[in-house]
Enzyme design. Sequence first.
Site, PDB file in Angstrom:
ATOM      1  N   LYS A 204       0.822  -1.218   0.000  1.00  0.00           N
ATOM      2  CA  LYS A 204       0.000   0.000   0.000  1.00  0.00           C
ATOM      3  C   LYS A 204       0.858   1.271   0.000  1.00  0.00           C
ATOM      4  O   LYS A 204       2.031   1.259   0.339  1.00  0.00           O
ATOM      5  CB  LYS A 204      -0.991  -0.043   1.156  1.00  0.00           C
ATOM      6  CG  LYS A 204      -2.127  -1.019   0.802  1.00  0.00           C
ATOM      7  CD  LYS A 204      -3.368  -0.860   1.599  1.00  0.00           C
ATOM      8  CE  LYS A 204      -4.448  -1.765   0.981  1.00  0.00           C
ATOM      9  NZ  LYS A 204      -5.556  -2.018   1.880  1.00  0.00           N
ATOM     10  N   ARG A 243      -3.995  -9.959   3.829  1.00  0.00           N
ATOM     11  CA  ARG A 243      -4.362 -10.016   2.404  1.00  0.00           C
ATOM     12  C   ARG A 243      -3.148  -9.524   1.623  1.00  0.00           C
ATOM     13  O   ARG A 243      -2.765  -8.363   1.766  1.00  0.00           O
ATOM     14  CB  ARG A 243      -5.578  -9.122   2.182  1.00  0.00           C
ATOM     15  CG  ARG A 243      -6.093  -9.067   0.764  1.00  0.00           C
ATOM     16  CD  ARG A 243      -7.267  -8.102   0.672  1.00  0.00           C
ATOM     17  NE  ARG A 243      -7.754  -8.008  -0.687  1.00  0.00           N
ATOM     18  CZ  ARG A 243      -7.196  -7.273  -1.629  1.00  0.00           C
ATOM     19  NH1 ARG A 243      -6.121  -6.555  -1.373  1.00  0.00           N
ATOM     20  NH2 ARG A 243      -7.704  -7.252  -2.838  1.00  0.00           N
TER      21      ARG A 243
HETATM   22  N1  PMM Z   1      -7.553  -3.551   0.038  1.00  0.00           N
HETATM   23  C1  PMM Z   1      -7.793  -3.516  -1.280  1.00  0.00           C
HETATM   24  C2  PMM Z   1      -8.811  -4.302  -1.858  1.00  0.00           C
HETATM   25  N2  PMM Z   1      -9.566  -5.111  -1.094  1.00  0.00           N
HETATM   26  N3  PMM Z   1     -10.090  -5.994   1.022  1.00  0.00           N
HETATM   27  C3  PMM Z   1      -9.886  -6.042   2.338  1.00  0.00           C
HETATM   28  N4  PMM Z   1     -10.642  -6.835   3.108  1.00  0.00           N
HETATM   29  N5  PMM Z   1      -8.924  -5.282   2.941  1.00  0.00           N
HETATM   30  C4  PMM Z   1      -8.126  -4.449   2.236  1.00  0.00           C
HETATM   31  O1  PMM Z   1      -7.281  -3.765   2.841  1.00  0.00           O
HETATM   32  C5  PMM Z   1      -8.318  -4.365   0.826  1.00  0.00           C
HETATM   33  C6  PMM Z   1      -9.332  -5.169   0.247  1.00  0.00           C
HETATM   34  C7  PMM Z   1      -6.967  -2.621  -2.143  1.00  0.00           C
HETATM   35  O2  PMM Z   1      -5.795  -3.242  -2.537  1.00  0.00           O
HETATM   36  P1  PMM Z   1      -5.567  -3.877  -4.020  1.00  0.00           P
HETATM   37  O3  PMM Z   1      -5.942  -2.818  -5.022  1.00  0.00           O
HETATM   38  O4  PMM Z   1      -4.158  -4.237  -4.052  1.00  0.00           O
HETATM   39  O5  PMM Z   1      -6.451  -5.082  -4.157  1.00  0.00           O
END
Ligand code: PMM
Length: 270
Positions: A204, A243
Site C-alpha cells: 500500500k 491479504r
Molecule cells: N484492500 C484492497 C482491496 N480489497 N479488502 C480487504 N478486506 N482489505 C483491504 O485492505 C483491501 C481489500 C486494495 O488493494 P488492491 O488494489 O491491491 O487489491
Amino acid sequence: MGVVNVTPDSFSDGGRWLEPVDAIAHGRRLVAEGADLLDIGGESTRPGAERPTEAEELRRVLPVIEALAATGVPISIDTMRPAVAAAACAAGARMVNDVSGGMADPAMLSTVAELGVGYVLMHWRGHALDMQQRARYGDVAADVAGELAAQVERALAAGVAEDALVLDPGVGFAKTAAHNWELLTHLDPVAALGFPVLWGISRKAFLGRLLAVDGELRPAVQRDDASVALTTYLALNGVWGVRTHTVRPHRDAVETVRRLGRSPVVHPDQ
Ligand code: PMM
C-alpha cells in the site's frame, strides 16, 4: 489470503491478470505458494478509481472463480455488490469480502445472511472517488473500532451469523498514511471487538511513502519486503489473516513466528 485482482487499474498489479487465463494461472501459483484463501475481485478500490458496471464485474470474476474453486482452496469474492456476491458464491466462492462493510449497498448484509457464507466486514467511509476527503478522525483506532462495531450490529440484525464475521480496519481507505501507522500501532481497540481480524497492508501507498527516495514513492512491486515486515508484526500480535499480493514470503514469516511459539495463528494441518 492471496489477492487475484481481475482489474485493469488496481494500484499494484492492475491489468496483469485481466485475462481469465492469466488470473487463473496467477491464483494457482498463489495456492502453490501456500495461500490458505484466495480473494478474487473485479473492481479496483484504489483512491480515485471509477466503478465498473455490474455486468463487467461479473464478466471479469466468474470464470476465474469457477476455475480456482476447483483447486479446493476457499475463495472470497471482493465485491460491494450483493448480486455479484450471490453469483460468485453460486460459482464456488465461500466468503464475501466487502470493503464497504455493508455500507455501499445495505442489501449486502441480508444477501450474505441468506447465502450463509463468511463475511469480511471492512471499515469504510465512502467510494474510492472521494474517500480521502473523509479521512478525519479524533482517535483513529477508537473511531474505526466504534464504526466497525456499529456495522457488526447491523450485520447481526440482518441475520449474518456471528461466527461468519471477520473484521478489517481498512488500511488506506479514508485514511492518511499517519492514520494507517496509528492504527497499526494501536491494534487493541479493533482486536477487543472479539472477532477474527484481517489486515490488508500489502504494497500500500503508505509503505511507498515510508520508503520514498528523494520524494519519489517506492514503486508498488518494490514494497514487498516492508509488507512482509508488517505481516511478521501482525502475526506476532495474533491477527487472523493478511491479504497479500505475494504469498510465499508472507507464509514463511507466519511459519517462523509460529515456530517461535509466539503466535496463536493455527496452521490448517494441525
Ligand atoms: N484492500 C484492497 C482491496 N480489497 N479488502 C480487504 N478486506 N482489505 C483491504 O485492505 C483491501 C481489500 C486494495 O488493494 P488492491 O488494489 O491491491 O487489491
